[in-house]
Design an enzyme around this catalytic site. Sequence first.
Site, PDB file in Angstrom:
ATOM      1  N   GLY A 158       0.830  -1.213   0.000  1.00  0.00           N
ATOM      2  CA  GLY A 158       0.000   0.000   0.000  1.00  0.00           C
ATOM      3  C   GLY A 158       0.859   1.256   0.000  1.00  0.00           C
ATOM      4  N   ASP A 198       8.555   5.388   8.054  1.00  0.00           N
ATOM      5  CA  ASP A 198       7.907   4.786   9.219  1.00  0.00           C
ATOM      6  C   ASP A 198       6.722   5.660   9.552  1.00  0.00           C
ATOM      7  OD1 ASP A 198       8.178   2.434  11.060  1.00  0.00           O
ATOM      8  OD2 ASP A 198       7.823   4.045  12.505  1.00  0.00           O
ATOM      9  N   PHE A 222      -5.178   1.135   2.726  1.00  0.00           N
ATOM     10  CA  PHE A 222      -4.693  -0.017   3.505  1.00  0.00           C
ATOM     11  C   PHE A 222      -4.710   0.378   4.973  1.00  0.00           C
ATOM     12  CE2 PHE A 222      -1.098   2.696   2.764  1.00  0.00           C
ATOM     13  CZ  PHE A 222      -0.299   2.575   3.883  1.00  0.00           C
ATOM     14  N   LYS A 254      -6.325  11.259  -1.243  1.00  0.00           N
ATOM     15  CA  LYS A 254      -5.531  10.778  -0.096  1.00  0.00           C
ATOM     16  C   LYS A 254      -4.084  11.270  -0.226  1.00  0.00           C
ATOM     17  CE  LYS A 254      -3.539   7.098   2.575  1.00  0.00           C
ATOM     18  NZ  LYS A 254      -3.256   5.709   2.877  1.00  0.00           N
ATOM     19  N   HIS A 260      -0.385  12.306   5.403  1.00  0.00           N
ATOM     20  CA  HIS A 260       0.935  12.404   6.034  1.00  0.00           C
ATOM     21  C   HIS A 260       2.034  12.006   5.037  1.00  0.00           C
ATOM     22  CE1 HIS A 260      -0.822   8.506   6.187  1.00  0.00           C
ATOM     23  NE2 HIS A 260       0.119   7.917   6.876  1.00  0.00           N
ATOM     24  N   ARG A 261       1.833  10.879   4.344  1.00  0.00           N
ATOM     25  CA  ARG A 261       2.862  10.380   3.416  1.00  0.00           C
ATOM     26  C   ARG A 261       2.987  11.305   2.211  1.00  0.00           C
ATOM     27  NH1 ARG A 261       1.081   5.906   3.446  1.00  0.00           N
ATOM     28  NH2 ARG A 261       2.459   5.346   5.151  1.00  0.00           N
TER      29      ARG A 261
HETATM   30  P1  ITT Z   1       7.437  -1.348   6.122  1.00  0.00           P
HETATM   31  O1  ITT Z   1       8.079  -1.197   7.480  1.00  0.00           O
HETATM   32  O2  ITT Z   1       8.001  -2.488   5.337  1.00  0.00           O
HETATM   33  O3  ITT Z   1       7.417  -0.067   5.343  1.00  0.00           O
HETATM   34  P2  ITT Z   1       4.993  -1.619   7.671  1.00  0.00           P
HETATM   35  O4  ITT Z   1       3.569  -1.838   7.301  1.00  0.00           O
HETATM   36  O5  ITT Z   1       5.567  -2.504   8.753  1.00  0.00           O
HETATM   37  O6  ITT Z   1       5.881  -1.754   6.333  1.00  0.00           O
HETATM   38  P3  ITT Z   1       5.314   0.615   9.438  1.00  0.00           P
HETATM   39  O7  ITT Z   1       6.198  -0.134  10.364  1.00  0.00           O
HETATM   40  O8  ITT Z   1       5.675   2.030   9.098  1.00  0.00           O
HETATM   41  O9  ITT Z   1       5.197  -0.126   8.035  1.00  0.00           O
HETATM   42  O10 ITT Z   1       3.857   0.540  10.023  1.00  0.00           O
HETATM   43  C1  ITT Z   1       2.918   1.437   9.586  1.00  0.00           C
HETATM   44  C2  ITT Z   1       1.546   0.941   9.947  1.00  0.00           C
HETATM   45  O11 ITT Z   1       0.750   2.108  10.224  1.00  0.00           O
HETATM   46  C3  ITT Z   1       0.908   0.258   8.738  1.00  0.00           C
HETATM   47  O12 ITT Z   1       1.053  -1.142   8.815  1.00  0.00           O
HETATM   48  C4  ITT Z   1      -0.513   0.712   8.854  1.00  0.00           C
HETATM   49  O13 ITT Z   1      -1.213  -0.132   9.708  1.00  0.00           O
HETATM   50  C5  ITT Z   1      -0.418   2.094   9.504  1.00  0.00           C
HETATM   51  N1  ITT Z   1      -0.388   3.145   8.469  1.00  0.00           N
HETATM   52  C6  ITT Z   1       0.675   3.924   8.080  1.00  0.00           C
HETATM   53  N2  ITT Z   1       0.331   4.727   7.076  1.00  0.00           N
HETATM   54  C7  ITT Z   1      -0.954   4.466   6.815  1.00  0.00           C
HETATM   55  C8  ITT Z   1      -1.861   4.956   5.869  1.00  0.00           C
HETATM   56  O14 ITT Z   1      -1.510   5.847   4.954  1.00  0.00           O
HETATM   57  N3  ITT Z   1      -3.102   4.464   5.874  1.00  0.00           N
HETATM   58  C9  ITT Z   1      -3.473   3.540   6.766  1.00  0.00           C
HETATM   59  N4  ITT Z   1      -2.687   2.998   7.680  1.00  0.00           N
HETATM   60  C10 ITT Z   1      -1.420   3.449   7.716  1.00  0.00           C
END
Ligand code: ITT
Length: 203
Positions: A11, A74, A157, A184, A189-190
């Site tokens: 995602g 992150d 996601f 979005k 944030h991203r």
């Molecule tokens: P990587 O570390 O491989 O990038 P990850 O999913 O483990 O993948 P993070 O440790 O940064 O990534 O965890 C971020 C979590 O926060 C992610 O799994 C989502 O549940 C939530 N999250 C972050 N950005 C989001 C978004 O734009 N929309 C919805 N949920 C988000």
Amino acid sequence: MEIWIASTNRGKVAEFESIFEPLTKSGWKVKTPQDLDTYYAPEENGASFADNARLKARSLRAVAPAGVWVVADDSGLAVEGLNGLPGVHSARYAGPKASDGENRAKLIKMMALKPMPNRNAAFVCALHVFDPQGVEHRFEARCEGEIGKTEAGKNGFGYDALFIPHHPENTGKKTMAEIAPELKNKLSHRGQAARQLLALLLK
Ligand code: ITT
């Protein structure tokens, strides 16, 4: 020129690919750890989003080709009524191998335990970047909003189906999973953090 994204979250990667379109249109290549045999995601034991982004960026920098850009994201959700949780634990809120659906179910449950929870929340994104010379750059952005009472929408996601961004363009109080992916990326944030990086890359 190449930019490598240190993420295994499809995602997130899809959002970066869309936000980085101005780069690919001018000949850049966007790569991920899937283009390598050897990337191991590090343990994310930092105390902050910025710490964890740095761990992931360093881990990919160690195995990516020389002379490329590396970026790690992150991110997570900080809920006021839960004292900032799930925060840096967002990906593992319901357990070490929790699915997005299990994490959302836990969030609904935790909010329901409080009689009148403060539903204000923010998505936070920290980016840690290595440029081709090995110089480090950091970016961080937030998207303010609130937690919906029930899930709505299929886009995106993670916690998107529970997060209602506070933004003048989100007129119908829709969740991140109900609005178009382009909107979005505009307000998230991203999207905000990645556009700060994009400005540096296009300099
Ligand atoms: P990587 O570390 O491989 O990038 P990850 O999913 O483990 O993948 P993070 O440790 O940064 O990534 O965890 C971020 C979590 O926060 C992610 O799994 C989502 O549940 C939530 N999250 C972050 N950005 C989001 C978004 O734009 N929309 C919805 N949920 C988000």
